[in-house]
Design a protein around this motif. Structure first.
Motif, PDB file in Angstrom:
ATOM      1  N   ARG A  55      -5.243  19.790  -5.084  1.00 18.30           N
ATOM      2  CA  ARG A  55      -4.845  19.734  -6.490  1.00 18.30           C
ATOM      3  C   ARG A  55      -3.475  19.070  -6.638  1.00 18.30           C
ATOM      4  O   ARG A  55      -3.256  18.272  -7.556  1.00 18.30           O
ATOM      5  N   GLU A  56      -2.559  19.373  -5.731  1.00 23.86           N
ATOM      6  CA  GLU A  56      -1.242  18.752  -5.775  1.00 23.86           C
ATOM      7  C   GLU A  56      -1.337  17.260  -5.509  1.00 23.86           C
ATOM      8  O   GLU A  56      -0.661  16.446  -6.158  1.00 23.86           O
ATOM      9  N   LEU A  57      -2.177  16.868  -4.548  1.00 26.14           N
ATOM     10  CA  LEU A  57      -2.356  15.454  -4.243  1.00 26.14           C
ATOM     11  C   LEU A  57      -2.880  14.694  -5.454  1.00 26.14           C
ATOM     12  O   LEU A  57      -2.403  13.589  -5.768  1.00 26.14           O
ATOM     13  N   TYR A  58      -3.843  15.284  -6.161  1.00 21.95           N
ATOM     14  CA  TYR A  58      -4.423  14.607  -7.321  1.00 21.95           C
ATOM     15  C   TYR A  58      -3.443  14.587  -8.501  1.00 21.95           C
ATOM     16  O   TYR A  58      -3.408  13.615  -9.256  1.00 21.95           O
ATOM     17  N   ARG A  59      -2.648  15.631  -8.659  1.00 18.96           N
ATOM     18  CA  ARG A  59      -1.604  15.590  -9.685  1.00 18.96           C
ATOM     19  C   ARG A  59      -0.622  14.448  -9.393  1.00 18.96           C
ATOM     20  O   ARG A  59      -0.229  13.698 -10.294  1.00 18.96           O
ATOM     21  N   THR A  60      -0.267  14.309  -8.117  1.00 23.42           N
ATOM     22  CA  THR A  60       0.644  13.239  -7.724  1.00 23.42           C
ATOM     23  C   THR A  60       0.032  11.874  -8.000  1.00 23.42           C
ATOM     24  O   THR A  60       0.706  10.973  -8.522  1.00 23.42           O
ATOM     25  N   ALA A  61      -1.236  11.710  -7.659  1.00 19.68           N
ATOM     26  CA  ALA A  61      -1.908  10.424  -7.865  1.00 19.68           C
ATOM     27  C   ALA A  61      -1.948  10.052  -9.342  1.00 19.68           C
ATOM     28  O   ALA A  61      -1.744   8.886  -9.712  1.00 19.68           O
ATOM     29  N   ILE A  62      -2.199  11.026 -10.206  1.00 20.72           N
ATOM     30  CA  ILE A  62      -2.236  10.746 -11.645  1.00 20.72           C
ATOM     31  C   ILE A  62      -0.840  10.405 -12.157  1.00 20.72           C
ATOM     32  O   ILE A  62      -0.662   9.443 -12.914  1.00 20.72           O
ATOM     33  N   GLU A  63       0.154  11.175 -11.744  1.00 20.84           N
ATOM     34  CA  GLU A  63       1.529  10.917 -12.183  1.00 20.84           C
ATOM     35  C   GLU A  63       2.020   9.541 -11.739  1.00 20.84           C
ATOM     36  O   GLU A  63       2.753   8.868 -12.471  1.00 20.84           O
ATOM     37  N   ARG A  64       1.619   9.122 -10.548  1.00 21.56           N
ATOM     38  CA  ARG A  64       2.079   7.838 -10.019  1.00 21.56           C
ATOM     39  C   ARG A  64       1.144   6.687 -10.404  1.00 21.56           C
ATOM     40  O   ARG A  64       1.258   5.582  -9.895  1.00 21.56           O
ATOM     41  N   GLU A  65       0.192   6.986 -11.263  1.00 18.76           N
ATOM     42  CA  GLU A  65      -0.697   5.990 -11.860  1.00 18.76           C
ATOM     43  C   GLU A  65      -1.571   5.272 -10.828  1.00 18.76           C
ATOM     44  O   GLU A  65      -1.773   4.061 -10.896  1.00 18.76           O
ATOM     45  N   TYR A  66      -2.111   6.038  -9.901  1.00 18.92           N
ATOM     46  CA  TYR A  66      -3.130   5.485  -9.006  1.00 18.92           C
ATOM     47  C   TYR A  66      -4.428   5.280  -9.781  1.00 18.92           C
ATOM     48  O   TYR A  66      -4.681   5.951 -10.788  1.00 18.92           O
ATOM     49  N   ARG A  67      -5.235   4.362  -9.312  1.00 18.37           N
ATOM     50  CA  ARG A  67      -6.515   4.044  -9.942  1.00 18.37           C
ATOM     51  C   ARG A  67      -7.606   4.864  -9.259  1.00 18.37           C
ATOM     52  O   ARG A  67      -7.641   4.966  -8.034  1.00 18.37           O
ATOM     53  N   PHE A  68      -8.528   5.410 -10.048  1.00 19.92           N
ATOM     54  CA  PHE A  68      -9.508   6.365  -9.538  1.00 19.92           C
ATOM     55  C   PHE A  68     -10.920   5.763  -9.433  1.00 19.92           C
ATOM     56  O   PHE A  68     -11.264   4.790 -10.090  1.00 19.92           O
ATOM     57  N   TYR A  69     -11.711   6.415  -8.582  1.00 21.28           N
ATOM     58  CA  TYR A  69     -13.145   6.226  -8.408  1.00 21.28           C
ATOM     59  C   TYR A  69     -13.484   4.954  -7.635  1.00 21.28           C
ATOM     60  O   TYR A  69     -12.657   4.433  -6.880  1.00 21.28           O
ATOM     61  N   SER A  70     -14.692   4.448  -7.790  1.00 19.47           N
ATOM     62  CA  SER A  70     -15.263   3.483  -6.848  1.00 19.47           C
ATOM     63  C   SER A  70     -14.420   2.235  -6.626  1.00 19.47           C
ATOM     64  O   SER A  70     -14.259   1.776  -5.499  1.00 19.47           O
ATOM     65  N   TYR A  71     -13.894   1.652  -7.694  1.00 19.30           N
ATOM     66  CA  TYR A  71     -13.078   0.451  -7.578  1.00 19.30           C
ATOM     67  C   TYR A  71     -11.580   0.776  -7.613  1.00 19.30           C
ATOM     68  O   TYR A  71     -10.752  -0.099  -7.842  1.00 19.30           O
ATOM     69  N   GLY A  72     -11.237   2.035  -7.376  1.00 23.50           N
ATOM     70  CA  GLY A  72      -9.859   2.462  -7.462  1.00 23.50           C
ATOM     71  C   GLY A  72      -9.116   2.386  -6.135  1.00 23.50           C
ATOM     72  O   GLY A  72      -9.521   1.686  -5.200  1.00 23.50           O
ATOM     73  N   ASP A  73      -8.007   3.120  -6.058  1.00 29.45           N
ATOM     74  CA  ASP A  73      -7.150   3.118  -4.880  1.00 29.45           C
ATOM     75  C   ASP A  73      -7.652   4.130  -3.849  1.00 29.45           C
ATOM     76  O   ASP A  73      -8.692   4.756  -4.037  1.00 29.45           O
ATOM     77  N   ALA A  74      -6.884   4.282  -2.759  1.00 27.51           N
ATOM     78  CA  ALA A  74      -7.334   5.102  -1.633  1.00 27.51           C
ATOM     79  C   ALA A  74      -6.269   6.110  -1.226  1.00 27.51           C
ATOM     80  O   ALA A  74      -5.100   6.029  -1.636  1.00 27.51           O
ATOM     81  N   SER A  75      -6.692   7.049  -0.410  1.00 32.69           N
ATOM     82  CA  SER A  75      -5.775   8.038   0.159  1.00 32.69           C
ATOM     83  C   SER A  75      -6.077   8.181   1.646  1.00 32.69           C
ATOM     84  O   SER A  75      -7.195   7.917   2.106  1.00 32.69           O
ATOM     85  N   LEU A  76      -5.075   8.594   2.394  1.00 30.93           N
ATOM     86  CA  LEU A  76      -5.226   8.882   3.822  1.00 30.93           C
ATOM     87  C   LEU A  76      -4.742  10.307   4.036  1.00 30.93           C
ATOM     88  O   LEU A  76      -3.580  10.635   3.759  1.00 30.93           O
ATOM     89  N   LEU A  77      -5.637  11.168   4.523  1.00 36.05           N
ATOM     90  CA  LEU A  77      -5.368  12.589   4.661  1.00 36.05           C
ATOM     91  C   LEU A  77      -5.542  13.003   6.115  1.00 36.05           C
ATOM     92  O   LEU A  77      -6.402  12.468   6.823  1.00 36.05           O
ATOM     93  N   TRP A  78      -4.749  13.969   6.522  1.00 36.65           N
ATOM     94  CA  TRP A  78      -4.901  14.525   7.860  1.00 36.65           C
ATOM     95  C   TRP A  78      -5.337  15.967   7.769  1.00 36.65           C
ATOM     96  O   TRP A  78      -4.835  16.736   6.927  1.00 36.65           O
ATOM     97  N   ARG A  79      -6.242  16.340   8.607  1.00 35.39           N
ATOM     98  CA  ARG A  79      -6.823  17.677   8.587  1.00 35.39           C
ATOM     99  C   ARG A  79      -5.732  18.737   8.780  1.00 35.39           C
ATOM    100  O   ARG A  79      -4.881  18.628   9.649  1.00 35.39           O
ATOM    101  N   ARG A  80      -5.810  19.756   7.947  1.00 32.60           N
ATOM    102  CA  ARG A  80      -4.852  20.856   8.044  1.00 32.60           C
ATOM    103  C   ARG A  80      -5.102  21.640   9.335  1.00 32.60           C
ATOM    104  O   ARG A  80      -6.247  21.953   9.668  1.00 32.60           O
TER     105      ARG A  80
END
Length: 372
Positions: free
Chosen positions: A345-370
């Protein structure tokens, strides 16, 4: 777990309607190993976030031009989205009227479905005809096939006729018709095996040059196949995620990919699937090996309905390269299985605040397993 934990408000302008060019100029939001503040980057800088010995796992499915428009004799418009073959293999002729064993019959979503009658044919572009055979009671899908019209080529399969009559099946949140540019752009550069009705969208960001640079620095690559179905976009409607009935998709993980995962474990590298589809294949083939602290995979092929969510998280994958997903979707729950619900939820709040583009033609994220 309550499904509402995976809901969020997304401004409409954050939904990408067209891809960034070139592919690897898309933005990349990186969640560092062990957590911490997310870092802004670009996909082309992915080598900065990986290290020699890591393994990228790519889904080499190829999207079919599976959306076909037709017109009934009454003049009404009909849209078919061909999902998967039911009885593949037999070539058709314009004279064939019965479903023979092994006939080239596909399961299809149809709009409007209720007005269609069994045995009805509709005219499609390119002289192709869509024939409706039977409606499935439980799913509401139609069994249908494409046939050459009068003067068409005898012995052409439904899949081949899609190339004549069909268009790329862009998801419904892309509010425009598919164009000729989408024919190439809605495919990964390594797409090889036809069968998907939606792209493995994280892979849309990767270029031949980027893959070569990663290879040169010692990041290995392996390919698996999962033919993405329309169910990948469906929201979870159950009140509790544990009650959700997962859709099934066809997949294959070969001996070569299984060997690459084992070799990655031996050298201490990290297994990083490109996209949720690659992650689902790997986790569907997870195998406990006493020689390793973490699981490896075994070569398998078939159908998977695996549902990765908090409490049923990854066993094989160490990281995840993925796009930003729909609220209350199984893909969002898969992300949470890697990093936890609050972190997601925090990651997605950050993405929206920083104006990342969402869904199929949108931007990407790189996550590491907790860490577990």
């Amino acid at each position: 777990m309550d499904t509402r934990a995976f809901d969020f408000e997304l401004p409409r302008e954050r939904i990408a309607q067209a891809p960034v060019e070139p592919r690897d100029r898309a933005r990349l939001l990186v969640r560092p190993t062990g957590g911490g503040e997310a870092r802004d980057s670009l996909v082309r800088d992915l080598p900065d976030w990986l290290r020699p010995g890591d393994l990228l796992v790519l889904n080499d499915t190829r999207v079919l031009p599976a959306r076909v428009q037709g017109r009934r004799e009454t003049g009404g418009q009909v849209e078919l989205l061909f999902l998967e073959p039911v009885l593949p293999g037999t070539l058709l002729t314009p004279e064939s009227t019965e479903v023979a064993p092994g006939a080239d019959v596909w399961r299809a979503m149809v709009k409007p479905a209720r007005k269609i009658k069994a045995g009805e044919c509709v005219a499609c572009s390119g002289g192709v005809v869509a024939r409706f055979l039977e409606r499935e009671a439980e799913s509401g899908y139609w069994l249908a096939r494409l046939e050459p019209g009068q003067g068409g080529h005898v012995g052409t399969t439904t899949e081949e006729l899609m190339a004549i009559a069909g268009a790329m099946p862009l998801p419904p949140y892309i509010e425009r018709p598919a164009t000729e540019a989408d024919t190439e752009r809605y495919q990964t550069v390594y797409a090889r095996k036809p069968g998907a009705v939606a792209a493995p969208t994280a892979g849309l960001h990767l270029t031949e040059d980027l893959l070569q640079r990663l290879d040169a620095m010692g990041v290995r690559q392996a390919t698996v196949t999962l033919h993405v179905g329309a169910g990948t976009f469906l929201p979870v409607t159950a009140d509790r995620i544990e009650d959700h009935r997962m859709h099934s998709e066809r997949f294959e993980l070969g001996e070569e990919a299984a060997a690459e995962v084992r070799a990655c474990r031996e050298r201490g590298g990290r297994v990083v699937p490109v996209g949720t589809t690659s992650a689902r294949v790997l986790e569907s083939c997870a195998l406990r090996d006493p020689d390793f602290e973490r699981d490896i995979v075994e070569a398998r092929a078939g159908s998977t309905d695996i549902f990765l969510h908090p409490g049923s998280g990854p066993r094989v994958c160490d990281g995840l390269f993925t796009n930003f997903h729909l609220p209350k979707s199984t893909l969002l729950m898969l992300v949470a299985s890697f990093i936890g619900v609050e972190e997601m939820r925090e990651l997605y709040r950050t993405a929206i605040e920083r104006e990342y583009r969402f869904y199929s033609y949108g931007d990407a994220s790189l996550l590491w397993r907790r860490p577990t």
